[in-house]
Motif scaffolding. Structure first.
Motif, PDB file in Angstrom:
ATOM      1  N   LYS A 132       1.011  -1.293   0.110  1.00  0.00           N
ATOM      2  CA  LYS A 132      -0.016   0.202  -0.048  1.00  0.00           C
ATOM      3  C   LYS A 132       0.687   1.344  -0.023  1.00  0.00           C
ATOM      4  CE  LYS A 132      -2.737  -0.243   3.315  1.00  0.00           C
ATOM      5  NZ  LYS A 132      -3.930   0.121   4.461  1.00  0.00           N
ATOM      6  N   ILE A 133       1.904   1.371   0.654  1.00  0.00           N
ATOM      7  CA  ILE A 133       2.955   2.487   0.714  1.00  0.00           C
ATOM      8  C   ILE A 133       3.525   2.639  -0.640  1.00  0.00           C
ATOM      9  CG2 ILE A 133       5.075   3.109   1.854  1.00  0.00           C
ATOM     10  CD1 ILE A 133       4.159   1.745   4.229  1.00  0.00           C
ATOM     11  N   LEU A 134       3.971   1.498  -1.267  1.00  0.00           N
ATOM     12  CA  LEU A 134       4.792   1.704  -2.587  1.00  0.00           C
ATOM     13  C   LEU A 134       3.685   2.261  -3.513  1.00  0.00           C
ATOM     14  CD1 LEU A 134       6.882  -1.512  -2.680  1.00  0.00           C
ATOM     15  CD2 LEU A 134       7.365   1.019  -2.258  1.00  0.00           C
ATOM     16  N   ASP A 135       2.369   1.636  -3.492  1.00  0.00           N
ATOM     17  CA  ASP A 135       1.293   2.233  -4.385  1.00  0.00           C
ATOM     18  C   ASP A 135       1.028   3.575  -4.075  1.00  0.00           C
ATOM     19  OD1 ASP A 135       1.192  -0.325  -5.715  1.00  0.00           O
ATOM     20  OD2 ASP A 135      -0.519  -1.097  -4.477  1.00  0.00           O
ATOM     21  N   PHE A 136       1.040   4.172  -2.896  1.00  0.00           N
ATOM     22  CA  PHE A 136       0.784   5.355  -2.626  1.00  0.00           C
ATOM     23  C   PHE A 136       1.598   6.490  -3.011  1.00  0.00           C
ATOM     24  CE2 PHE A 136       1.335   9.064   0.274  1.00  0.00           C
ATOM     25  CZ  PHE A 136       0.047   9.728   0.416  1.00  0.00           C
ATOM     26  N   TYR A 137       2.905   6.000  -3.191  1.00  0.00           N
ATOM     27  CA  TYR A 137       3.934   6.866  -3.580  1.00  0.00           C
ATOM     28  C   TYR A 137       4.044   6.802  -5.094  1.00  0.00           C
ATOM     29  CZ  TYR A 137       6.182   8.025   0.824  1.00  0.00           C
ATOM     30  OH  TYR A 137       6.552   8.352   2.144  1.00  0.00           O
ATOM     31  N   LYS A 138       3.588   5.790  -5.846  1.00  0.00           N
ATOM     32  CA  LYS A 138       3.783   5.763  -6.991  1.00  0.00           C
ATOM     33  C   LYS A 138       2.559   6.640  -7.788  1.00  0.00           C
ATOM     34  CE  LYS A 138       3.644   2.331 -10.986  1.00  0.00           C
ATOM     35  NZ  LYS A 138       3.274   0.727 -11.287  1.00  0.00           N
ATOM     36  N   ALA A 139       1.186   6.726  -6.904  1.00  0.00           N
ATOM     37  CA  ALA A 139      -0.066   7.147  -7.571  1.00  0.00           C
ATOM     38  C   ALA A 139       0.098   8.620  -7.113  1.00  0.00           C
ATOM     39  CB  ALA A 139      -1.010   6.434  -6.804  1.00  0.00           C
TER      40      ALA A 139
END
Length: 262
Positions: free
Chosen positions: A32-39
Motif C-alpha cells: 500500500k505504501i509503494l502504491d501510494f507513492y507511485k500514485a
C-alpha cells in the motif's frame, strides 16, 4: 384575517467531521505504501529504494495517516543513516523525509503532525548519535520545519553520501544544499505540538471550512509514551538558534530515560 403559520423546517443534522487515523506502519503495509507513492508522485519527494522502504516499514519507521477505510492519505519516513568507525557501525543521523500528503492538502497542520510524530518516535526508539536532519527544497516546507525547531545547516561530513544511497538512481539530483538539522533544543517544541494535537485533534481549512479529525487510537507507540511526551513538552533545552553541537540526541535520550524510569 390571521395568516397561516409556516411550518418550522426540521433541524438539519450537523455534518459529521471525518476521522483520519495516524499510526506507525508494519511490514504488511508495504504494498500500500509503494502504491501510494507511485500514485502520488511529487517533484519535491524523491523516489526511494523499495527495499529500503520495506526495511523501514518492518522497523516501524514509517508514519501513516489513513481514512476510516484504511486508505493511506499521507506518509512520512525516517531513514537511519549509519557510519562505520573502527569496525563498529552506529546510527549517526536520522533523516525525516519522504513526507507526502494527498487529499488533505490545504488543511494546515497535517504536514507538521507527520514530522512531529516521526521525530518523537525516532527520539524515543531509534535515536541518532548526532541529530535529526531533513532535506527540504520548498520554501513553504522550510518555514514549517523552522517553526518545529529545524534550522538550516551545512550537511555534516558523510551525511549526503549515506543519504543518497536510499534514493532511487533514476531520481538522483544535486542534494548538496537545502539541508536542515534539529538537536535536543527542538524536542520540547515537537512534544508541545503533539500535546496540542491530542487536546485539539480537529484541523480546519480556513478557506473552505473543511474540517477533519485526527485520531491517535491506532498508534500504540504514542499511547505508550504519552506521559513521557507530555513531560518532555515542559522542558527547556536551550535555543534552537544556538544549538549545543556537543549534545547528541542518543546520549540525551538515554540520560532522559534513566531519570524518567527509576
Amino acid at each position: 384575517m390571521e395568516q397561516d403559520k409556516k411550518p418550522t423546517p426540521p433541524a438539519q443534522d450537523k455534518k459529521e467531521i471525518p476521522t483520519y487515523y495516524l499510526r506507525m506502519a508494519v511490514v504488511e503495509d508495504i504494498d500500500k505504501i509503494l502504491d501510494f507513492y507511485k500514485a502520488n508522485k511529487h517533484h519535491n519527494v524523491r523516489d526511494r529504494d523499495p527495499d529500503v522502504l520495506k526495511e523501514r516499514a518492518d522497523n516501524g519507521s514509517i508514519v501513516l495517516i489513513e481514512d476510516e477505510d484504511g486508505e493511506i492519505v499521507a506518509t512520512s519516513i525516517s531513514y537511519a543513516h549509519n557510519v562505520e568507525e573502527n569496525g563498529v557501525e552506529r546510527t549517526e543521523w536520522v533523516e525525516i523525509g519522504s513526507t507526502r500528503i494527498a487529499g488533505l492538502n490545504g488543511i494546515p497542520g497535517v504536514f507538521d503532525l507527520m514530522v512531529v510524530a516521526q521525530t518523537l518516535r525516532a527520539y524515543l526508539v531509534e535515536p541518532p548519535e548526532d541529530c535529526f536532519v531533513a532535506h527540504m527544497e520548498h520554501e513553504y516546507i522550510q518555514k514549517t520545519a523552522e517553526r518545529l525547531g529545524f534550522r538550516s545547516c551545512e550537511p555534516p561530513k558523510g551525511l549526503q553520501e549515506v543519504s543518497d544511497k536510499t534514493v532511487g538512481t533514476a531520481d538522483m539530483t544535486d542534494r548538496s544544499k537545502d539541508w536542515y538539522r534539529m538537536g535536543v533544543e527542538g524536542l520540547p517544541i515537537m512534544a508541545q505540538y503533539m500535546v496540542d494535537a491530542w487536546n485539539k485533534p480537529t484541523l480546519k481549512n480556513k478557506k473552505t471550512g473543511e474540517e477533519i479529525k485526527i485520531s491517535f487510537e491506532r498508534s500504540t507507540m504514542l499511547d505508550k509514551f504519552k506521559d513521557t511526551i507530555e513531560n518532555l513538552a515542559k522542558r527547556d533545552y536551550g535555543s534552537v538558534d544556538k544549538p549545543d553541537l556537543t549534545e547528541g540526541i542518543r546520549k540525551h535520550r538515554d540520560d532522559w530515560l534513566r531519570r524518567r524510569f527509576r
